[in-house]
Design an enzyme around this catalytic site. Structure first.
Site, mmCIF file in Angstrom:
data_model
loop_
_atom_site.group_PDB
_atom_site.id
_atom_site.type_symbol
_atom_site.label_atom_id
_atom_site.label_comp_id
_atom_site.label_asym_id
_atom_site.label_seq_id
_atom_site.Cartn_x
_atom_site.Cartn_y
_atom_site.Cartn_z
ATOM 1 N N TYR A 1 -46.037 -24.196 43.559
ATOM 2 C CA TYR A 1 -46.512 -23.624 44.821
ATOM 3 C C TYR A 1 -47.985 -23.204 44.634
ATOM 4 O O TYR A 1 -48.330 -22.567 43.622
ATOM 5 C CB TYR A 1 -45.648 -22.414 45.179
ATOM 6 C CG TYR A 1 -46.117 -21.683 46.405
ATOM 7 C CD1 TYR A 1 -46.000 -22.258 47.663
ATOM 8 C CD2 TYR A 1 -46.701 -20.425 46.317
ATOM 9 C CE1 TYR A 1 -46.444 -21.597 48.795
ATOM 10 C CE2 TYR A 1 -47.148 -19.759 47.442
ATOM 11 C CZ TYR A 1 -47.020 -20.354 48.683
ATOM 12 O OH TYR A 1 -47.466 -19.693 49.804
ATOM 13 N N ASP B 1 -38.395 -20.100 39.883
ATOM 14 C CA ASP B 1 -38.630 -19.859 41.305
ATOM 15 C C ASP B 1 -37.602 -20.703 42.064
ATOM 16 O O ASP B 1 -37.700 -21.933 42.097
ATOM 17 C CB ASP B 1 -40.067 -20.266 41.652
ATOM 18 C CG ASP B 1 -40.400 -20.033 43.128
ATOM 19 O OD1 ASP B 1 -39.478 -20.025 43.961
ATOM 20 O OD2 ASP B 1 -41.598 -19.890 43.444
ATOM 21 N N ARG C 1 -40.763 4.772 48.419
ATOM 22 C CA ARG C 1 -41.290 3.690 47.581
ATOM 23 C C ARG C 1 -40.293 3.417 46.450
ATOM 24 O O ARG C 1 -40.104 2.286 46.023
ATOM 25 C CB ARG C 1 -42.676 4.030 47.000
ATOM 26 C CG ARG C 1 -43.169 2.933 46.081
ATOM 27 C CD ARG C 1 -44.615 3.049 45.562
ATOM 28 N NE ARG C 1 -45.257 4.305 45.737
ATOM 29 C CZ ARG C 1 -45.103 5.362 44.912
ATOM 30 N NH1 ARG C 1 -44.299 5.282 43.852
ATOM 31 N NH2 ARG C 1 -45.727 6.492 45.158
ATOM 32 N N LYS D 1 -38.615 -17.742 53.107
ATOM 33 C CA LYS D 1 -38.188 -19.113 53.394
ATOM 34 C C LYS D 1 -36.689 -19.133 53.737
ATOM 35 O O LYS D 1 -36.286 -18.547 54.707
ATOM 36 C CB LYS D 1 -38.543 -20.013 52.210
ATOM 37 C CG LYS D 1 -39.938 -19.734 51.613
ATOM 38 C CD LYS D 1 -41.092 -20.052 52.561
ATOM 39 C CE LYS D 1 -42.426 -19.502 52.090
ATOM 40 N NZ LYS D 1 -42.870 -19.893 50.768
HETATM 41 C C1 LIG Z 1 -43.799 -19.457 49.845
HETATM 42 C C2 LIG Z 1 -43.533 -19.606 48.410
HETATM 43 C C3 LIG Z 1 -43.914 -18.617 47.499
HETATM 44 C C4 LIG Z 1 -44.697 -17.395 47.910
HETATM 45 O O1 LIG Z 1 -43.957 -16.558 48.731
HETATM 46 P P1 LIG Z 1 -44.599 -15.606 49.871
HETATM 47 O O2 LIG Z 1 -43.415 -14.949 50.454
HETATM 48 O O3 LIG Z 1 -45.342 -16.478 50.811
HETATM 49 O O4 LIG Z 1 -45.508 -14.663 49.147
HETATM 50 C C5 LIG Z 1 -43.587 -18.803 46.169
HETATM 51 N N1 LIG Z 1 -42.933 -19.906 45.753
HETATM 52 C C6 LIG Z 1 -42.548 -20.873 46.601
HETATM 53 C C7 LIG Z 1 -41.817 -22.070 46.081
HETATM 54 C C8 LIG Z 1 -42.843 -20.763 47.947
HETATM 55 O O5 LIG Z 1 -42.486 -21.744 48.788
#
Ligand SMILES: *Cc1c(COP(=O)(O)O)cnc(C)c1O
Length: 379
Positions: free
Chosen positions: A98, A170, A46, A195
């Protein structure tokens, strides 16, 4: 070193025990010690894992940070960043977020006494209306999801610096290929590596990158204390994905441009949201802080009914109807009923997220085939 070289080499050393050129998947929960405390820097998985270390170092390098800290998902990364705060602290976040981020802010952390203000940050001066002595963080997503608005990161950083507030960005939609928030003055970069970084729709993963030792230590403490760590196999998949990020992104951008222009001249299409259009309200900012415009596009239909949108959504063959984005294959989605369903309708409409809005994640197939697919579905 430039990005393409870093994507392939940063953080990765041939495995010292075998010479394996690819970092192995260290599928172990613990490490043997010779005597108590006499070990090779790894005690329990961990806390430390060599596959995760390689990825964390690679991510730090490609975002021009000093430390990468990985998590089991993008939202687990967001969770860790907000845990830097204390009850009574306040956050100003961009309003077009998001859906899952909006949910964790308003439904989870608000219960622990952290206050969130949502503001249209396309004008960074709007920050000043909400800043007070309790403001500890500004949270920005740019390009925004799903309306592809652009927020000026450097302008937000200027306000943050003035008031000694942390700026978190983000960077999931842009990826480090298009934009490096730390270079523009941000303190914290968050990624859903699910993504573009992973890029193949085969892993859920998240990361935080910083350039400050004290912040990195706090985040590593949260990573280990709260335990939302990614498994080594998932770290391996993201590390593998990174190696082609620059090549994939180049094609995402080319295809995005072709599809955006096709949609714009289509008689049945209403508004097309893509930050590469010269008349996009924030095109100048996009040009200043990004190196390309990406493959995310949203559009509405002139027939603004739910039915018309549903017909397109179920009519494409190459664009698969699915949540998520950033994979090699093209996806089509309906924010109102899918990714953004957790935002109350009233709140959605206020932000221009109408029922007929369709979002595309344009993949890296041949542009001509993608355009023909949309042509058929729109009719
Ligand atoms: C998908 C997404 C998230 C969340 O990520 P996960 O891997 O699904 O937990 C956060 N911000 C943006 C812009 C996203 O597209």
């Amino acid at each position: 070193m430039k990005l393409g070289t870093k994507l392939i080499h940063a953080g990765v050393e041939p495995d010292p025990s075998t010479g394996a050129i690819m970092t192995p998947i260290f599928q172990t929960s613990t490490y043997v010690q010779k005597a108590p405390g006499d070990h090779k820097g790894y005690e329990y998985a961990r806390t430390q894992n060599p596959t995760r270390d390689a990825l964390q170092n690679a991510l730090a390098a490609i975002e021009n940070g000093t430390h990468g800290i990985c998590f089991g998902s993008g939202l687990a990364a967001t969770d860790a960043v907000i845990k830097l705060l204390e009850p009574g602290d306040e956050v100003i976040a961009s309003s077009d977020l998001y859906g899952g981020t909006y949910r964790i802010f308003t439904k989870v952390f608000a219960r622990y006494g952290i206050k969130f203000h949502f503001a249209d940050l396309q004008d960074a001066n709007n920050l000043r209306r909400h800043v007070n002595d309790r403001t500890k963080m500004i949270w920005v997503e740019t390009p925004t999801n799903p309306l592809l608005n652009i927020i000026d990161i450097a302008a937000c950083a200027a306000v943050a610096r003035e008031r000694n507030i942390l700026l978190a960005v983000d960077n999931t939609f842009a990826s480090p290929y298009l934009q490096n928030p730390l270079d523009l003055g941000a303190d914290i970069v968050v990624h859903s590596a699910t993504k573009y970084l992973g890029g193949h729709s085969d892993v859920v993963h998240g990361a935080v990158i910083v350039k400050n030792d004290a912040l990195a230590q706090q985040l590593a403490f949260i990573q280990n204390s709260c335990g939302a760590v990614p498994g080594p196999q998932d770290c391996f998949l993201v590390l593998r994905g990174l190696k082609t990020l620059h090549v994939r992104m180049q094609r995402h951008c080319e295809n995005g441009e072709a599809v955006a222009h096709f949609l714009r001249q289509h008689p049945k299409v209403g508004k097309v949201f893509w930050c590469g259009f010269e008349d996009h309200p924030n095109h100048a900012v996009a040009k200043k802080q990004m190196r390309g415009f990406g493959g995310m596009i949203s559009f509405t239909l002139k027939d603004d009914s739910m039915d018309a949108a549903l017909k397109v959504l179920s009519g494409t063959k190459l664009f698969s109807l699915a949540e998520s984005l950033g994979g090699v294959e093209s996806l089509i989605g309906h924010p109102a009923s899918m990714t953004h369903a957790s935002i109350p309708r009233e709140e959605r409409m206020k932000n221009g997220l109408v029922d007929s809005l369709i979002r595309l994640s344009v993949g890296i197939e041949d542009a001509e085939d993608l355009i023909n697919d949309l042509k058929e579905a729109i009719g």
